[in-house]
Write a protein that holds these residues in place. Sequence first.
Motif, PDB file in Angstrom:
ATOM      1  N   SER A 208      21.580  -3.275   3.695  1.00  0.00           N
ATOM      2  CA  SER A 208      22.334  -2.467   4.622  1.00  0.00           C
ATOM      3  C   SER A 208      21.426  -1.976   5.737  1.00  0.00           C
ATOM      4  O   SER A 208      20.321  -1.511   5.473  1.00  0.00           O
ATOM      5  CB  SER A 208      22.918  -1.288   3.843  1.00  0.00           C
ATOM      6  OG  SER A 208      23.978  -0.721   4.522  1.00  0.00           O
ATOM      7  N   ILE A 209      21.900  -2.111   6.975  1.00  0.00           N
ATOM      8  CA  ILE A 209      21.055  -1.701   8.090  1.00  0.00           C
ATOM      9  C   ILE A 209      21.583  -0.427   8.735  1.00  0.00           C
ATOM     10  O   ILE A 209      22.782  -0.188   8.761  1.00  0.00           O
ATOM     11  CB  ILE A 209      20.944  -2.802   9.170  1.00  0.00           C
ATOM     12  CG1 ILE A 209      22.325  -3.359   9.532  1.00  0.00           C
ATOM     13  CG2 ILE A 209      20.005  -3.902   8.727  1.00  0.00           C
ATOM     14  CD1 ILE A 209      22.313  -4.348  10.676  1.00  0.00           C
ATOM     15  N   GLY A 210      20.648   0.368   9.254  1.00  0.00           N
ATOM     16  CA  GLY A 210      21.025   1.598   9.947  1.00  0.00           C
ATOM     17  C   GLY A 210      20.422   1.624  11.331  1.00  0.00           C
ATOM     18  O   GLY A 210      19.906   0.606  11.822  1.00  0.00           O
ATOM     19  N   VAL A 219      20.077  -7.251  15.078  1.00  0.00           N
ATOM     20  CA  VAL A 219      20.989  -7.393  13.929  1.00  0.00           C
ATOM     21  C   VAL A 219      20.853  -8.790  13.320  1.00  0.00           C
ATOM     22  O   VAL A 219      20.822  -8.955  12.095  1.00  0.00           O
ATOM     23  CB  VAL A 219      22.461  -7.146  14.356  1.00  0.00           C
ATOM     24  CG1 VAL A 219      23.415  -7.434  13.213  1.00  0.00           C
ATOM     25  CG2 VAL A 219      22.642  -5.718  14.838  1.00  0.00           C
ATOM     26  N   CYS A 234      25.492  -5.060   5.111  1.00  0.00           N
ATOM     27  CA  CYS A 234      26.378  -3.934   5.406  1.00  0.00           C
ATOM     28  C   CYS A 234      25.643  -2.985   6.351  1.00  0.00           C
ATOM     29  O   CYS A 234      24.544  -3.306   6.804  1.00  0.00           O
ATOM     30  CB  CYS A 234      26.754  -3.216   4.116  1.00  0.00           C
ATOM     31  SG  CYS A 234      27.797  -4.236   3.070  1.00  0.00           S
ATOM     32  N   CYS A 235      26.239  -1.816   6.603  1.00  0.00           N
ATOM     33  CA  CYS A 235      25.599  -0.942   7.593  1.00  0.00           C
ATOM     34  C   CYS A 235      26.042   0.513   7.452  1.00  0.00           C
ATOM     35  O   CYS A 235      26.977   0.822   6.724  1.00  0.00           O
ATOM     36  CB  CYS A 235      25.937  -1.432   9.000  1.00  0.00           C
ATOM     37  SG  CYS A 235      27.686  -1.405   9.379  1.00  0.00           S
ATOM     38  N   SER A 236      25.344   1.349   8.204  1.00  0.00           N
ATOM     39  CA  SER A 236      25.744   2.754   8.310  1.00  0.00           C
ATOM     40  C   SER A 236      26.736   2.865   9.482  1.00  0.00           C
ATOM     41  O   SER A 236      26.941   1.907  10.229  1.00  0.00           O
ATOM     42  CB  SER A 236      24.520   3.638   8.560  1.00  0.00           C
ATOM     43  OG  SER A 236      23.953   3.308   9.804  1.00  0.00           O
ATOM     44  N   ILE A 239      26.130   1.787  13.349  1.00  0.00           N
ATOM     45  CA  ILE A 239      26.083   0.339  13.602  1.00  0.00           C
ATOM     46  C   ILE A 239      27.505  -0.215  13.749  1.00  0.00           C
ATOM     47  O   ILE A 239      27.785  -1.019  14.633  1.00  0.00           O
ATOM     48  CB  ILE A 239      25.349  -0.390  12.442  1.00  0.00           C
ATOM     49  CG1 ILE A 239      23.948   0.220  12.239  1.00  0.00           C
ATOM     50  CG2 ILE A 239      25.291  -1.896  12.640  1.00  0.00           C
ATOM     51  CD1 ILE A 239      23.035   0.113  13.422  1.00  0.00           C
ATOM     52  N   ARG A 249      32.260  -3.561   7.096  1.00  0.00           N
ATOM     53  CA  ARG A 249      30.925  -3.571   6.482  1.00  0.00           C
ATOM     54  C   ARG A 249      30.313  -2.173   6.404  1.00  0.00           C
ATOM     55  O   ARG A 249      29.171  -2.010   5.992  1.00  0.00           O
ATOM     56  CB  ARG A 249      29.972  -4.468   7.294  1.00  0.00           C
ATOM     57  CG  ARG A 249      30.411  -5.908   7.426  1.00  0.00           C
ATOM     58  CD  ARG A 249      30.252  -6.628   6.115  1.00  0.00           C
ATOM     59  NE  ARG A 249      30.685  -8.008   6.225  1.00  0.00           N
ATOM     60  CZ  ARG A 249      29.854  -9.048   6.181  1.00  0.00           C
ATOM     61  NH1 ARG A 249      28.576  -8.874   6.015  1.00  0.00           N
ATOM     62  NH2 ARG A 249      30.331 -10.276   6.252  1.00  0.00           N
ATOM     63  N   GLN A 250      31.050  -1.166   6.854  1.00  0.00           N
ATOM     64  CA  GLN A 250      30.481   0.183   6.858  1.00  0.00           C
ATOM     65  C   GLN A 250      30.552   0.822   5.476  1.00  0.00           C
ATOM     66  O   GLN A 250      31.604   0.870   4.850  1.00  0.00           O
ATOM     67  CB  GLN A 250      31.228   1.067   7.861  1.00  0.00           C
ATOM     68  CG  GLN A 250      30.674   2.485   7.935  1.00  0.00           C
ATOM     69  CD  GLN A 250      31.506   3.387   8.798  1.00  0.00           C
ATOM     70  OE1 GLN A 250      31.996   2.971   9.852  1.00  0.00           O
ATOM     71  NE2 GLN A 250      31.712   4.613   8.369  1.00  0.00           N
ATOM     72  N   ILE A 269      17.830   3.421   7.222  1.00  0.00           N
ATOM     73  CA  ILE A 269      18.974   4.330   7.034  1.00  0.00           C
ATOM     74  C   ILE A 269      18.412   5.656   6.530  1.00  0.00           C
ATOM     75  O   ILE A 269      17.621   5.668   5.579  1.00  0.00           O
ATOM     76  CB  ILE A 269      19.965   3.734   6.001  1.00  0.00           C
ATOM     77  CG1 ILE A 269      20.645   2.511   6.619  1.00  0.00           C
ATOM     78  CG2 ILE A 269      20.984   4.765   5.537  1.00  0.00           C
ATOM     79  CD1 ILE A 269      21.600   1.791   5.691  1.00  0.00           C
TER      80      ILE A 269
END
Lengths: 321, 467
Positions: A208-210, A219, A234-236, A239, A249-250, A269
């Motif tokens: 998961s990326i933030g 990305v 996924c992500c925060s 994003i 994906r949040q 994150i």
Amino acid sequence: MSTILVIAEHRRNELRPVTFELISAAQGLKKSADDKVLVAVVGSQAETFTAALSVSGVDEILKIPAPVSEFDPDVYEAAVSALIEAKQPSVVLLPHSVDSLGYAATLASKAGYGFATDVFIVEYQGSDLVATRGGYNQKVNVEVDFPGKSIVVMTIRASVFKPLEGSSSPAVSSFDLPTVQSRSQNKDFVEQGGGNDIDITTVDFIMSIGRGIGEETNVEQFRELAETAGATLCCSRPIADAGWLPKSRQVGQSGKVVGSCKLYVALGISGSIQHMAGMKHVPTIVAVNTDPSASIFTIAKYGIVADIFDFEEELNSQLAA
Amino acid sequence: MKLPECAAALVDLALKAGDPYSAAAVHVIAAGKARRKLEELMFSKRRDALALARWEHTPASVLEALCGASDEAIVVRLDKNQNTPAQAISRLYVTESLSSKNSLSLTVLVAQHRHASLAVLRNIAQFENDEASLLAVSKNLASNSEVLSMLLSRFESNSILEALQKNISEHPSTSPQLLEQLYDKGDVYVKAAVIGHANCSQRLIDQAVQEESVLIQRQLAADRRLSNDVISRLSLHQDKSVRCAVASNLTAPKDVIKSLATDDSDVVRRVVASRSDLTAHSINSLMNDPDVWVRQKLARNSIVPYRVLAKLSQDLQADVRRGVARNAKCSVKLLRVLAKDEDYWVRSAVAYQRRTPKQLLVDLVEDTAVDVLSGVANNPNTPQKLLKKLTVSKEADVRRGVILNQSATRLTLLPLLEDAYYLHRLMLVANTKLKDKDKWHLCFDPDFQVRFAAFRYFANSFIKSGS
Ligand SMILES: Cc1cc2nc3c(=O)[nH]c(=O)nc-3n(C[C@H](O)[C@H](O)[C@H](O)COP(=O)(O)OP(=O)(O)OC[C@H]3O[C@@H](n4cnc5c(N)ncnc54)[C@H](O)[C@@H]3O)c2cc1C
């Protein structure tokens, strides 16, 4: 002889997979060969589920025809209360889902049954029924027992119990729904937007990326890394809000709870309360952040104080080796 | 209720509200008796004091006021809270060092705190013996080269030397001299970190050319001070991670990049595809690359000409088509085609694209995918009439898109002040298009975070205006 009652969950004419997990949990609670696992299914189309529910571990199926096909808290509360009254089960298992949250606590409290939510281990220790659930933000496991309670209602966490394999030929009978005045009305179903993207609540490995990724152009390299590692990216919220990854994906309070995830790698994150609401339950959390005091480290099993781009480069070269 | 005209009136209102978060928001502008009353309101219940000591938004002045607390649980939270101001951290450190219960874990928290002063860090580096605290100092960005040097010289043969060397070789304040020292004494990881360090001297770079370690060669290959000869040699290195580093080196000569564009390894070509100095020859070869990531990166590259983007916009892989739609130079003609793409994530890219014209956004608003609608809501080219429509979308994400839209006008935003989702009201507190009189009622919002943000906003306005 004691009875373990399972309440099946269905939506839009399909049984939800958690129902079969509950059956497996119920099977583990049988103390003797006489004990019975009873599965109740509520709804106007209850009949149609009997074949699918004839699986290993089920001794009897109870259809409770109702005027509505979809979940309704008043209908379910009335049906399950009456059923408990009639069958006097020792344990009642419901999924820990948004449906059960709508009536389980009321039902247990009104009748004074024992009650535990979000249970992930349930067993008999001697003659005592003990449920294990998380406490203090999942930092500790809490064992709950129910002294003096002959009937205990529990909501069971999804993706913990493995469904049993094989089929069975259980007895099938009907149970009449008492008269009930429903206060809600099911108007229509609104599909969560996001098209046909993967359902992140069902995957077991997530990267998961933030905001630590800095720019949109970065990305791609993390998508690439996730793909190579076999993870779902996924992500925060920032994003997803920027349109860098789909809303679907949040992870978090206003995103999704990644219920089935076993390994969560949080990259850049910070670990806000709202983000953690979607992933803090994951058994193995790896956090990579340049800030050693980032909150994410308070829930991580493995914390790496490092630049995510260095981490990405190193992991990529390890995976390629 | 009318907007208060002075700071004292705002403080009065926060006191009347009787809520510790509103009190925290105005604490900084209160003085004398009013300030004491606010502190009473915030700290009289231990639960509130604990919550404020930990909360990430608690203003520095409140944390400072809490600093005198004798409650250890509060002290731990203050040590952990990254907003605790420097003075308070210094005070906590002195109190903790003098305390008979001198707790090592508290010293570690101070040692890693971003507001720890140099004096405190120097003191820990010089006198503490606890490894975790010393390592925390070596990683703390507030440490300077002198403190780092002191740490290294203190532990020339200690068990923590290795960990200290690693941390210091990565610390941005490490001086060129200290890096030389580390390079001479450190293992291969330390050496590699030294070579990758912005303060690394040319002398070390030249020396590292002789090293065999892939790790060091990889760091070296990314250095912009290398001669063309060395870069060319490294571009033939058998390890692809070294060639990748060359491909990312902005000073790599054109002929090196041209040959890396046909490298055997996908990952090397992917790095090349993002470069802004590609020749027409390299672009032509990369646009037909069998690897989807290479084509995708090329599709996003803003130097790629229309002809190539047009071809990539028809790629079978949606990710490549999305790359074209996100390309900063994508033409309106291609955006029109991509707006009708079967994949919602490609259409979403068009909706977020700053070059997408009004009319196309009007068409896209008929889409059903929330990502597309959020993009339209976010796009500064979207007409206000359409934005207004989106403020009543049943999707919170779409309504939030309007709040995030920098062109949304006051009139468009006004209805969102009543949005059912408190996050949206919270976000609007700082919005510069809205007037103070529009936001004023947020001080009485049902959600405590919104109230806090609104009171804080007005308190800051009084600070700025000096009233
Ligand atoms: C009502 C409400 C609902 C919300 N719902 C959600 C939700 O569902 N999901 C969600 O995620 N958020 C949600 N939020 C937002 C949340 O409060 C945070 O703002 C958000 O989670 C922060 O995202 P982040 O961690 O990516 O960014 P940040 O908090 O900005 O953190 C970025 C982190 O990256 C680190 N970093 C920076 N550069 C690097 C680098 N090169 N290498 C390593 N680390 C680096 C920084 O140290 C920092 O810790 C919600 C907020 C509210 C008020």
